[in-house]
Design an enzyme around this catalytic site. Structure first.
Site, PDB file in Angstrom:
ATOM      1  N   ASP A  52       0.743  -1.188   0.168  1.00 54.21           N
ATOM      2  CA  ASP A  52       0.211  -0.066  -0.099  1.00 54.21           C
ATOM      3  C   ASP A  52       0.858   1.236   0.027  1.00 54.21           C
ATOM      4  OD1 ASP A  52      -3.073   1.107   0.693  1.00 54.21           O
ATOM      5  OD2 ASP A  52      -1.334   2.175   1.721  1.00 54.21           O
ATOM      6  N   TYR A  57       3.270   9.832  -0.740  1.00 57.99           N
ATOM      7  CA  TYR A  57       4.377   9.291   0.051  1.00 57.99           C
ATOM      8  C   TYR A  57       5.543   9.301  -0.485  1.00 57.99           C
ATOM      9  CZ  TYR A  57       0.431   6.671   2.343  1.00 57.99           C
ATOM     10  OH  TYR A  57      -0.777   6.138   2.942  1.00 57.99           O
ATOM     11  N   LYS A  82      -2.660   5.820  -4.375  1.00 59.15           N
ATOM     12  CA  LYS A  82      -3.593   6.545  -4.150  1.00 59.15           C
ATOM     13  C   LYS A  82      -3.551   7.987  -4.853  1.00 59.15           C
ATOM     14  CE  LYS A  82      -3.486   4.818   0.551  1.00 59.15           C
ATOM     15  NZ  LYS A  82      -2.031   4.377   0.746  1.00 59.15           N
ATOM     16  N   HIS A 115      -7.430   9.582  -2.163  1.00 62.70           N
ATOM     17  CA  HIS A 115      -6.772   9.749  -0.595  1.00 62.70           C
ATOM     18  C   HIS A 115      -7.482  10.406   0.362  1.00 62.70           C
ATOM     19  CE1 HIS A 115      -2.473   9.183   0.834  1.00 62.70           C
ATOM     20  NE2 HIS A 115      -3.213   9.150   1.648  1.00 62.70           N
ATOM     21  N   ASN A 144     -10.697   7.673   3.809  1.00 62.33           N
ATOM     22  CA  ASN A 144     -11.050   8.682   4.764  1.00 62.33           C
ATOM     23  C   ASN A 144     -12.580   9.222   4.461  1.00 62.33           C
ATOM     24  OD1 ASN A 144      -8.547   8.782   6.055  1.00 62.33           O
ATOM     25  ND2 ASN A 144      -7.531   9.382   4.154  1.00 62.33           N
ATOM     26  N   SER A 192      -3.131   2.754   9.846  1.00 58.88           N
ATOM     27  CA  SER A 192      -2.601   3.030  11.331  1.00 58.88           C
ATOM     28  C   SER A 192      -3.026   1.695  12.244  1.00 58.88           C
ATOM     29  CB  SER A 192      -2.665   4.212  11.929  1.00 58.88           C
ATOM     30  OG  SER A 192      -1.892   5.112  11.326  1.00 58.88           O
ATOM     31  N   LEU A 194      -1.730  -0.490  14.021  1.00 56.03           N
ATOM     32  CA  LEU A 194      -1.187  -0.369  15.322  1.00 56.03           C
ATOM     33  C   LEU A 194      -1.184   0.933  15.946  1.00 56.03           C
ATOM     34  CD1 LEU A 194       1.816  -2.696  14.212  1.00 56.03           C
ATOM     35  CD2 LEU A 194      -0.276  -3.463  15.238  1.00 56.03           C
ATOM     36  N   LYS A 236       2.963  -1.419   8.977  1.00 58.64           N
ATOM     37  CA  LYS A 236       4.036  -0.586   8.311  1.00 58.64           C
ATOM     38  C   LYS A 236       5.082  -1.059   9.356  1.00 58.64           C
ATOM     39  CE  LYS A 236       7.028   2.733   8.534  1.00 58.64           C
ATOM     40  NZ  LYS A 236       7.802   3.302   9.871  1.00 58.64           N
ATOM     41  N   SER A 237       6.360  -1.162   8.878  1.00 56.46           N
ATOM     42  CA  SER A 237       7.685  -1.547   9.514  1.00 56.46           C
ATOM     43  C   SER A 237       8.834  -1.748   8.797  1.00 56.46           C
ATOM     44  CB  SER A 237       7.610  -2.636  10.433  1.00 56.46           C
ATOM     45  OG  SER A 237       8.654  -2.632  11.251  1.00 56.46           O
ATOM     46  N   ARG A 242      10.140  -7.026  12.979  1.00 57.44           N
ATOM     47  CA  ARG A 242       8.787  -6.562  13.058  1.00 57.44           C
ATOM     48  C   ARG A 242       7.861  -6.858  11.729  1.00 57.44           C
ATOM     49  NH1 ARG A 242       9.290  -0.603  15.517  1.00 57.44           N
ATOM     50  NH2 ARG A 242       9.474  -1.187  17.904  1.00 57.44           N
ATOM     51  N   ILE A 243       8.749  -7.069  10.705  1.00 60.32           N
ATOM     52  CA  ILE A 243       7.954  -7.200   9.411  1.00 60.32           C
ATOM     53  C   ILE A 243       7.670  -8.933   9.568  1.00 60.32           C
ATOM     54  CG2 ILE A 243       8.523  -7.578   6.862  1.00 60.32           C
ATOM     55  CD1 ILE A 243      10.212  -4.924   6.902  1.00 60.32           C
ATOM     56  N   GLU A 245       7.388 -10.447  12.305  1.00 60.30           N
ATOM     57  CA  GLU A 245       6.302 -10.723  13.433  1.00 60.30           C
ATOM     58  C   GLU A 245       4.950 -10.303  12.741  1.00 60.30           C
ATOM     59  OE1 GLU A 245       7.605  -8.174  16.745  1.00 60.30           O
ATOM     60  OE2 GLU A 245       5.469  -7.950  17.412  1.00 60.30           O
TER      61      GLU A 245
HETATM   62  N1  LIG Z   1      -5.187   6.412   3.511  1.00 59.71           N
HETATM   63  C1  LIG Z   1      -4.782   7.090   4.573  1.00 59.71           C
HETATM   64  O1  LIG Z   1      -4.756   8.467   4.753  1.00 59.71           O
HETATM   65  C2  LIG Z   1      -3.676   6.608   5.573  1.00 59.71           C
HETATM   66  C3  LIG Z   1      -3.168   7.346   6.265  1.00 59.71           C
HETATM   67  C4  LIG Z   1      -2.166   6.859   7.093  1.00 59.71           C
HETATM   68  C5  LIG Z   1      -1.571   5.370   6.792  1.00 59.71           C
HETATM   69  N2  LIG Z   1      -2.167   4.936   5.693  1.00 59.71           N
HETATM   70  C6  LIG Z   1      -1.494   3.564   5.379  1.00 59.71           C
HETATM   71  O2  LIG Z   1      -1.690   2.870   6.272  1.00 59.71           O
HETATM   72  C7  LIG Z   1      -0.348   2.184   6.587  1.00 59.71           C
HETATM   73  C8  LIG Z   1      -0.244   1.865   8.098  1.00 59.71           C
HETATM   74  O3  LIG Z   1      -0.348   2.701   8.914  1.00 59.71           O
HETATM   75  P1  LIG Z   1       0.913   3.242   9.688  1.00 59.71           P
HETATM   76  O4  LIG Z   1       2.080   3.547   8.735  1.00 59.71           O
HETATM   77  O5  LIG Z   1       0.550   4.525  10.817  1.00 59.71           O
HETATM   78  O6  LIG Z   1       1.335   2.035  10.765  1.00 59.71           O
HETATM   79  P2  LIG Z   1       1.078   1.035  11.917  1.00 59.71           P
HETATM   80  O7  LIG Z   1       1.403  -0.132  11.498  1.00 59.71           O
HETATM   81  O8  LIG Z   1      -0.136   1.413  12.612  1.00 59.71           O
HETATM   82  O9  LIG Z   1       2.397   1.538  12.821  1.00 59.71           O
HETATM   83  C9  LIG Z   1       3.528   1.715  12.210  1.00 59.71           C
HETATM   84  C10 LIG Z   1       4.698   1.857  13.357  1.00 59.71           C
HETATM   85  O10 LIG Z   1       4.666   0.981  14.381  1.00 59.71           O
HETATM   86  C11 LIG Z   1       5.883   0.534  14.466  1.00 59.71           C
HETATM   87  N3  LIG Z   1       5.559  -1.087  14.415  1.00 59.71           N
HETATM   88  C12 LIG Z   1       5.370  -1.803  13.390  1.00 59.71           C
HETATM   89  N4  LIG Z   1       5.354  -2.940  13.846  1.00 59.71           N
HETATM   90  C13 LIG Z   1       5.516  -3.020  15.018  1.00 59.71           C
HETATM   91  C14 LIG Z   1       5.733  -4.317  16.148  1.00 59.71           C
HETATM   92  N5  LIG Z   1       5.355  -5.375  15.648  1.00 59.71           N
HETATM   93  N6  LIG Z   1       5.734  -3.892  17.197  1.00 59.71           N
HETATM   94  C15 LIG Z   1       5.969  -2.602  17.579  1.00 59.71           C
HETATM   95  N7  LIG Z   1       5.900  -1.522  16.821  1.00 59.71           N
HETATM   96  C16 LIG Z   1       5.918  -1.852  15.574  1.00 59.71           C
HETATM   97  C17 LIG Z   1       6.447   1.068  13.201  1.00 59.71           C
HETATM   98  O11 LIG Z   1       7.979   0.967  13.704  1.00 59.71           O
HETATM   99  P3  LIG Z   1       9.365   0.789  12.623  1.00 59.71           P
HETATM  100  O12 LIG Z   1       8.780   1.058  11.188  1.00 59.71           O
HETATM  101  O13 LIG Z   1      10.325   1.519  13.025  1.00 59.71           O
HETATM  102  O14 LIG Z   1       9.474  -0.850  12.865  1.00 59.71           O
HETATM  103  C18 LIG Z   1       6.018   2.142  13.018  1.00 59.71           C
HETATM  104  O15 LIG Z   1       6.526   3.336  13.909  1.00 59.71           O
HETATM  105  C19 LIG Z   1       0.441   3.214   6.118  1.00 59.71           C
HETATM  106  O16 LIG Z   1       1.954   2.592   5.927  1.00 59.71           O
HETATM  107  C20 LIG Z   1      -0.019   3.766   4.819  1.00 59.71           C
HETATM  108  O17 LIG Z   1       0.140   2.858   3.841  1.00 59.71           O
HETATM  109  C21 LIG Z   1      -2.944   5.505   4.888  1.00 59.71           C
END
Ligand SMILES: NC(=O)c1ccc[n+]([C@@H]2O[C@H](COP(=O)([O-])OP(=O)(O)OC[C@H]3O[C@@H](n4cnc5c(N)ncnc54)[C@H](OP(=O)(O)O)[C@@H]3O)[C@@H](O)[C@H]2O)c1
Length: 291
Positions: A52, A57, A82, A115, A144, A192, A194, A236-237, A242-243, A245
């Site tokens: 994604d 980005y 997007k 988006h 959104n 998000s 997580l 995301k990671s 973690r990828i 995990e």
């Molecule tokens: N459509 C939209 O408006 C919109 C908005 C936001 C996001 N998104 C999409 O949604 C995806 C996910 O959201 P997000 O990036 O906020 O991600 P998330 O998966 O909720 O959180 C990512 C964060 O958590 C950490 N993390 C990941 N796995 C972990 C684990 N097993 N244990 C502890 N910490 C962990 C990562 O650190 P590290 O990377 O340092 O490991 C990073 O800081 C985005 O990447 C994007 O593709 C879309």
């Protein structure tokens, strides 16, 4: 195009009959392009098949490089990008889409999403419907969108969105919007999932109390909860361990009580941007990115 088969994990069938892997890989905030490429390659080697990204980005090039260098056939992957706000019009959407394809070095997308529900999103949707009918996109959807914006889109649409990608994690669950999506045969895709690594969430004592029984981490419990809710989830990671995990969540199942424990953590408070916030909308509409 023939239906793709994803043998590594369960799939969700979208309302147009296309299968999407239930768990994908998000790349928001991967600004270091080499790190992004390496993370996506690591994810693909781990078994993730859905990536994604988004024009805004600024890493579509790196995602494209990762796809080409992963050793996995492009036609075994599900790639989402997007359309950014400044291009959300009938006139701009198709050229923005082509620039996305060029950066990704692809000739079609599996899914393309609006988006934010701003600018001329009904016009942009019409352009996306045309690209969909030409076979350049396998599935089209939105991010959104509130219920009101979705109703506005539907009133002018020929093709129903397959997905609504929204902020959703145990702290902020958007139950009314979840229900609306379900009733309209639209898959909820939490962003998000997580909580963007929110410490309060990943340290939550109620979640920790579930981990021991399964020898899983809090992040794995949360991702499993998303999957059992029927969501299509995209953690995301950039961290190799973690990828792995985050993908290791297909060998256990939460009980109804445990699902309810996670549901009980909803505070109704967002961690991020509110689509209904006029100041945020104005900011989005007035800023121009070089994409
Ligand atoms: N459509 C939209 O408006 C919109 C908005 C936001 C996001 N998104 C999409 O949604 C995806 C996910 O959201 P997000 O990036 O906020 O991600 P998330 O998966 O909720 O959180 C990512 C964060 O958590 C950490 N993390 C990941 N796995 C972990 C684990 N097993 N244990 C502890 N910490 C962990 C990562 O650190 P590290 O990377 O340092 O490991 C990073 O800081 C985005 O990447 C994007 O593709 C879309």
């Amino acid at each position: 195009m023939e239906q793709k088969k994803y043998t590594e994990q369960p799939v969700i069938t979208l309302n147009n009959g296309i299968d999407i892997p239930a768990l994908g890989f998000g790349v928001w905030q991967m600004e270091d392009l080499k790190e992004c490429e390496n993370a996506v390659i690591k994810a693909i080697h781990t078994g993730y098949r859905m990536i994604d990204t988004a024009a805004i980005y600024l890493n579509e090039n790196a995602v494209g490089d990762a796809i080409r260098n992963s050793g996995v056939d492009r036609d075994k992957l599900f790639i989402t990008s997007k359309l950014w706000v400044q291009d959300t019009t009938y006139g701009e959407a198709k050229s923005a889409f082509q620039r996305t394809l060029d950066r990704l070095q692809l000739d079609y997308l599996d899914m393309y999403l609006i988006h934010w529900p701003y600018a001329d999103f009904t016009g942009a949707w019409k352009a996306m419907e045309e690209l969909y009918e030409e076979g350049k996109i396998q599935a089209i959807g939105v991010c959104n969108f509130t219920i009101e914006k979705m109703e506005e889109l539907k009133a002018n649409a020929k093709v129903l969105p397959v997905i609504n990608q929204i902020e959703l994690h145990p702290i902020f669950q958007q139950k009314e919007l979840q229900m609306y999506n379900k009733e309209n045969n639209i898959i909820t895709q939490p962003w998000s999932p997580l909580g963007n690594g929110n410490a309060g969430l990943l340290d939550n004592e109620k979640l920790k109390s579930i981990t021991g029984k399964y020898s899983k981490t809090v992040a794995q419990i949360i991702l499993r909860w998303h999957l059992q809710e029927g969501f299509c989830v995209i953690p995301k990671s950039v961290t190799s361990s973690r990828i792995e995990e985050n993908f290791n969540v297909f060998d256990f199942e939460l009980t109804d009580d445990e699902m309810n424990t996670v549901r009980s953590l909803d505070t109704g408070k967002r961690l991020f941007f509110d689509p209904k916030d006029i100041a945020w909308e104005k900011k989005m509409l007035s800023s121009v990115a070089d994409i």
